[in-house]
Design a protein around this motif. Structure first.
Motif, mmCIF file in Angstrom:
data_model
loop_
_atom_site.group_PDB
_atom_site.id
_atom_site.type_symbol
_atom_site.label_atom_id
_atom_site.label_comp_id
_atom_site.label_asym_id
_atom_site.label_seq_id
_atom_site.Cartn_x
_atom_site.Cartn_y
_atom_site.Cartn_z
ATOM 1 N N ILE A 73 0.836 -1.198 0.000
ATOM 2 C CA ILE A 73 0.000 0.000 0.000
ATOM 3 C C ILE A 73 0.872 1.249 0.000
ATOM 4 C CG2 ILE A 73 -1.669 1.341 1.333
ATOM 5 C CD1 ILE A 73 -2.978 -1.177 2.206
ATOM 6 N N TYR A 94 -8.032 3.087 -0.529
ATOM 7 C CA TYR A 94 -8.631 3.126 0.805
ATOM 8 C C TYR A 94 -8.706 4.585 1.273
ATOM 9 C CZ TYR A 94 -7.800 -1.909 0.991
ATOM 10 O OH TYR A 94 -7.797 -3.261 0.735
ATOM 11 N N GLU A 126 -8.173 0.654 10.794
ATOM 12 C CA GLU A 126 -7.888 -0.377 9.797
ATOM 13 C C GLU A 126 -6.829 0.096 8.807
ATOM 14 O OE1 GLU A 126 -10.159 -3.045 6.348
ATOM 15 O OE2 GLU A 126 -11.320 -1.913 7.846
ATOM 16 N N LEU A 127 -6.904 1.369 8.412
ATOM 17 C CA LEU A 127 -5.894 1.899 7.500
ATOM 18 C C LEU A 127 -4.535 1.979 8.187
ATOM 19 C CD1 LEU A 127 -5.456 2.848 4.652
ATOM 20 C CD2 LEU A 127 -6.160 5.146 5.331
ATOM 21 N N ARG A 129 -3.465 -0.160 10.329
ATOM 22 C CA ARG A 129 -2.944 -1.535 10.288
ATOM 23 C C ARG A 129 -2.461 -1.901 8.894
ATOM 24 N NH1 ARG A 129 -5.287 -5.959 8.681
ATOM 25 N NH2 ARG A 129 -7.354 -4.974 8.623
ATOM 26 N N LYS A 130 -3.218 -1.546 7.879
ATOM 27 C CA LYS A 130 -2.853 -1.915 6.512
ATOM 28 C C LYS A 130 -1.549 -1.252 6.069
ATOM 29 C CE LYS A 130 -7.454 -2.948 4.635
ATOM 30 N NZ LYS A 130 -7.111 -4.313 4.184
ATOM 31 N N THR A 131 -1.282 -0.048 6.577
ATOM 32 C CA THR A 131 -0.081 0.689 6.169
ATOM 33 C C THR A 131 1.070 0.546 7.164
ATOM 34 O OG1 THR A 131 -0.895 2.696 7.257
ATOM 35 C CG2 THR A 131 -1.452 2.397 4.922
ATOM 36 N N ASN A 132 0.912 -0.391 8.125
ATOM 37 C CA ASN A 132 1.949 -0.582 9.155
ATOM 38 C C ASN A 132 2.261 0.717 9.902
ATOM 39 O OD1 ASN A 132 2.373 -3.372 8.670
ATOM 40 N ND2 ASN A 132 3.624 -2.851 6.882
ATOM 41 N N GLN A 142 -3.597 0.449 -2.720
ATOM 42 C CA GLN A 142 -3.044 -0.905 -2.773
ATOM 43 C C GLN A 142 -2.596 -1.233 -4.195
ATOM 44 O OE1 GLN A 142 -4.771 -4.306 -0.478
ATOM 45 N NE2 GLN A 142 -5.175 -5.155 -2.504
#
Length: 319
Positions: A73, A94, A126-127, A129-132, A142
């Motif tokens: 991402i 996202y 959630e974003l 988490r997805k982007t660390n 993504q």
């Protein structure tokens, strides 16, 4: 008694005589028939060469898989907008819920919709988490795993172009921004493909995608299990190997290989070309610079050399 005694086993039946008997050659004819041409060593199960070839194939597959383990991402409003403008093939945009939409967010959503990219609103957590936990500013794009070309196909692609092959190999470039910039320069100046080593090298990550300004979508990129061995294989196919090095044997002004089938090899940001790769090069090339300037980074040096190669090919009428 003694005269009539017979040593056990002294008399044998002639029908059980050991060894070949008359006519045995016909009986063995089938065993002497040929079984066709002997397969090449690497195709014979159990042969050391076959085991080495199988191990090399598995290592190459692992190297390619390692460079593209899964989707990534791109995070941040400016990076996402730049990636969409550059044509990076995103799959999902996202957008964090309840963010303050500015012109960049609106442009990103509009471009994603125009390109058929899914737009999903997700909770900020959630974003994160997805982007660390990157600084995403409520926006993330993504991108799919990069699909690498097999090294054996790069030369075929170059030859099918109808031009003298021009390939670029990277020896230990670990910064994805430099990799993306090299890919962009390679596309701009007519290279036919880029080769990466399986170890100690950046892969086509989201950062490299963005830096390439979308040109990675059009540039074949391969991963070699062993860079030195691949360069030697290309040399055996008639390509000259030129390594870019600060202490080169010739400078860029006197490089006479530009119009020949050519592989340009770029060293790492810090140590330059490795010893084995340097020994594989037919020539090492330096770029003259003003006094007091130490060196150029890999991507800038690549652009300078590739631009010179393209200029000479234009003059020679080869492209």
């Amino acid at each position: 008694m003694a005269g009539n005694s017979k040593r056990r086993g002294a008399i044998r039946n002639p029908g059980t005589k050991k060894g070949a008997v008359k006519g045995s050659g016909g009986q063995r004819r089938k065993g002497l028939e040929g079984k066709g041409p002997t397969p090449r060593a690497e195709n014979r199960p159990g042969h050391p060469a076959q085991r080495r070839a199988a191990a090399a194939a598995k290592a190459a597959e692992r190297a390619r898989d390692k460079k593209a383990e899964g989707p990534e991402i791109i995070a941040g409003r400016n990076p996402v907008v730049e990636a969409l403008r550059a044509g990076v093939p995103g799959t999902t945009l996202y957008v964090a819920l309840n963010i303050d939409a500015d012109d960049r967010v609106n442009e990103a959503v509009r471009m994603a919709a125009d390109k058929g990219i899914s737009v999903l609103e997700v909770p900020r957590e959630e974003l994160d988490r997805k982007t660390n936990r990157a600084v995403h500013q409520g926006l993330g794009l993504q991108v799919p795993p990069f699909e690498y070309t097999h090294p054996d196909d790069l030369l075929a692609i170059a030859r099918d172009s109808g031009e003298p092959p021009l390939l670029v190999a990277l020896d230990g470039v670990t910064d994805p921004r430099n990799l993306g910039a090299v890919v962009r320069s390679a596309a701009a100046f007519g290279a036919h493909g880029v080769l990466l080593p399986g170890r100690r090298s950046a892969g086509m990550t989201a950062v490299a995608w963005r830096t390439s300004a979308g040109t990675a979508a059009r540039m074949p990129i391969a991963v070699a299990t062993n860079l030195t061995r691949q360069l030697k294989a290309w040399a055996g196919e008639g390509l000259m190997v030129a390594g870019l090095d600060a202490d080169g044997s010739v400078d860029i002004d006197s490089m006479d290989l530009a119009t020949d089938p050519l592989v340009i090899v770029l060293g790492s940001e810090g140590r330059g070309l490795s010893r084995l790769v340097r020994e594989t090069c037919d020539v090492t090339v330096s770029i003259p610079m003003a006094a007091g300037v130490e060196s150029l980074n890999a991507s800038v040096a690549a652009a300078v050399l590739l631009a010179e190669v393209a200029r000479r090919r234009r003059i020679a009428g080869r492209i």
